[in-house]
Design an enzyme around this catalytic site. Structure first.
Site, mmCIF file in Angstrom:
data_model
loop_
_atom_site.group_PDB
_atom_site.id
_atom_site.type_symbol
_atom_site.label_atom_id
_atom_site.label_comp_id
_atom_site.label_asym_id
_atom_site.label_seq_id
_atom_site.Cartn_x
_atom_site.Cartn_y
_atom_site.Cartn_z
ATOM 1 N N ARG A 110 0.816 -1.204 0.000
ATOM 2 C CA ARG A 110 0.000 0.000 0.000
ATOM 3 C C ARG A 110 0.858 1.266 0.000
ATOM 4 O O ARG A 110 0.552 2.229 -0.699
ATOM 5 C CB ARG A 110 -0.946 -0.008 1.206
ATOM 6 C CG ARG A 110 -1.842 1.224 1.347
ATOM 7 C CD ARG A 110 -2.437 1.721 0.043
ATOM 8 N NE ARG A 110 -3.109 0.687 -0.738
ATOM 9 C CZ ARG A 110 -3.398 0.772 -2.020
ATOM 10 N NH1 ARG A 110 -3.041 1.850 -2.707
ATOM 11 N NH2 ARG A 110 -4.005 -0.203 -2.644
ATOM 12 N N LYS B 194 1.762 25.174 -4.615
ATOM 13 C CA LYS B 194 0.537 24.553 -4.115
ATOM 14 C C LYS B 194 0.717 23.039 -4.118
ATOM 15 O O LYS B 194 0.146 22.303 -4.920
ATOM 16 C CB LYS B 194 -0.654 24.978 -4.965
ATOM 17 C CG LYS B 194 -0.939 26.473 -4.875
ATOM 18 C CD LYS B 194 -2.056 26.897 -5.807
ATOM 19 C CE LYS B 194 -2.292 28.403 -5.736
ATOM 20 N NZ LYS B 194 -3.327 28.856 -6.689
ATOM 21 N N LYS C 142 3.666 39.451 -4.899
ATOM 22 C CA LYS C 142 2.281 39.196 -5.287
ATOM 23 C C LYS C 142 1.374 40.337 -4.821
ATOM 24 O O LYS C 142 1.833 41.320 -4.235
ATOM 25 C CB LYS C 142 1.837 37.838 -4.728
ATOM 26 C CG LYS C 142 2.761 36.684 -5.164
ATOM 27 C CD LYS C 142 2.144 35.342 -4.933
ATOM 28 C CE LYS C 142 1.105 35.030 -5.976
ATOM 29 N NZ LYS C 142 0.552 33.673 -5.857
ATOM 30 N N GLU D 98 3.753 40.108 -9.701
ATOM 31 C CA GLU D 98 2.415 39.751 -10.169
ATOM 32 C C GLU D 98 1.650 41.032 -10.507
ATOM 33 O O GLU D 98 1.621 41.977 -9.708
ATOM 34 C CB GLU D 98 1.658 38.980 -9.086
ATOM 35 C CG GLU D 98 0.232 38.635 -9.472
ATOM 36 C CD GLU D 98 -0.532 37.938 -8.356
ATOM 37 O OE1 GLU D 98 -1.537 37.294 -8.658
ATOM 38 O OE2 GLU D 98 -0.120 38.052 -7.178
ATOM 39 N N ASP E 29 -1.735 37.777 -14.107
ATOM 40 C CA ASP E 29 -2.726 36.972 -13.381
ATOM 41 C C ASP E 29 -4.139 37.195 -13.898
ATOM 42 O O ASP E 29 -4.610 38.347 -13.998
ATOM 43 C CB ASP E 29 -2.661 37.314 -11.891
ATOM 44 C CG ASP E 29 -3.423 36.313 -11.040
ATOM 45 O OD1 ASP E 29 -3.334 35.107 -11.319
ATOM 46 O OD2 ASP E 29 -4.103 36.744 -10.093
#
Length: 285
Positions: free
Chosen positions: A103, A138, A170, A200, A221
């Site tokens: 597994r 992410k 950002k 960004e 973006d």
């Protein structure tokens, strides 16, 4: 193309921890009770659906840590595109060890192959354009190195590995710093000579401001393909252009056609479905 393997030191703790989590405090009660000691077996990994393989080094280590006598023979190495029903590897050795590690080995192999497969779908969607598919931060906590490896196995490229790779300013950084100019000037004063700066931007006005500050890259973006094409023309090769914002296989081609250099995609790591791979017994004795 062969994928350079990860140094084992980067994933050994992951595999060790996963096995320890599964074995708990008493080991494999089922295997110890049901499988006779000394029994050997041979099992085959079979792809249940088409996709791209990644993660065999982790699967091999899971078996080796469980029992050094287990051997894995790989027919379709990482980076290989496989068909449904295709046998991709054979593992053999003491049956108890095989079943105890099964597994953990499959969890890593199916998860990373799912990321490689999702990446390959995106790479195919932008074929014919210069844009590269890149991943983001992410990622599953603790699994970033292996998930970004899986992106490479699927034909993609990597964005930052962490906050210490480069400066990416950002929207929230800009809001707190009081604007693009202030944020970039502070970043430039802080950065070493090897550190690149990316900003960004949400609008063409922001883009022009960033370009006037001679940043290394701009993250465009949530722009439409037409807006992206306009932005690429404004940049005129003065900075690397990166498109981002909920990009899918259905929208990727139009975005790539705008002329951007990079397309960053978060879902290929945080939401890619696993690739269904099974492990079937071939022989025992």
């Amino acid at each position: 193309m062969a994928i350079p393997p990860l140094p084992s030191i980067l994933f050994e703790p992951l595999v060790h921890s996963a096995l320890a989590e599964d074995l708990g405090r008493a080991g494999d009660l089922t295997g110890d009770a049901v499988v006779p000691a000394g029994l050997h077996a041979e099992m085959t990994f079979v792809a249940r659906q088409p996709g791209v393989i990644a993660g065999f080094d982790l699967a091999a280590l899971a078996f080796r840590l469980m029992d050094p006598a287990i051997a894995l023979r790989i027919a379709r190495p990482d980076g290989s595109a496989v068909d449904a029903g295709e046998a991709i590897a054979i593992v053999s050795g003491p049956a108890r060890g095989l079943l105890s590690a099964e597994r953990t080995a499959l969890n890593f192999l199916c998860h990373l192959s799912g990321i490689a497969t999702a990446t390959a779908v995106m790479v195919e969607a932008v074929k014919g354009h210069k844009a590269k598919i890149v991943c983001t931060r992410k990622t599953t906590p603790g699994l970033r190195a292996v998930e970004k490896y899986a992106v490479r196995a699927g034909g993609g490229s990597n964005h930052r590995f962490g906050l210490d790779d480069a400066i990416l300013i950002k929207d929230n950084h800009i809001a707190i710093a009081g604007g693009v100019h202030s944020a970039v000037e502070r970043a430039r004063a802080h950065a070493g000579h090897m550190v690149k700066i990316e900003v960004e931007v949400d609008t063409l006005d922001q883009l022009e401001e960033a370009l006037s500050l001679r940043v290394d890259a701009v993250l465009l973006d949530n722009m439409t393909p037409d807006e992206l094409a306009h932005a690429v023309r404004l940049v005129g090769g003065r900075a690397v252009t990166e498109a981002s914002g909920r990009i899918t296989p259905e929208t990727a081609s139009a975005i790539a056609a705008s002329g951007v250099d990079l397309i960053s995609v978060g879902w290929i790591t945080h939401s890619a479905p696993v690739l269904d791979i099974g492990l079937d017994v071939l022989a025992k004795g």
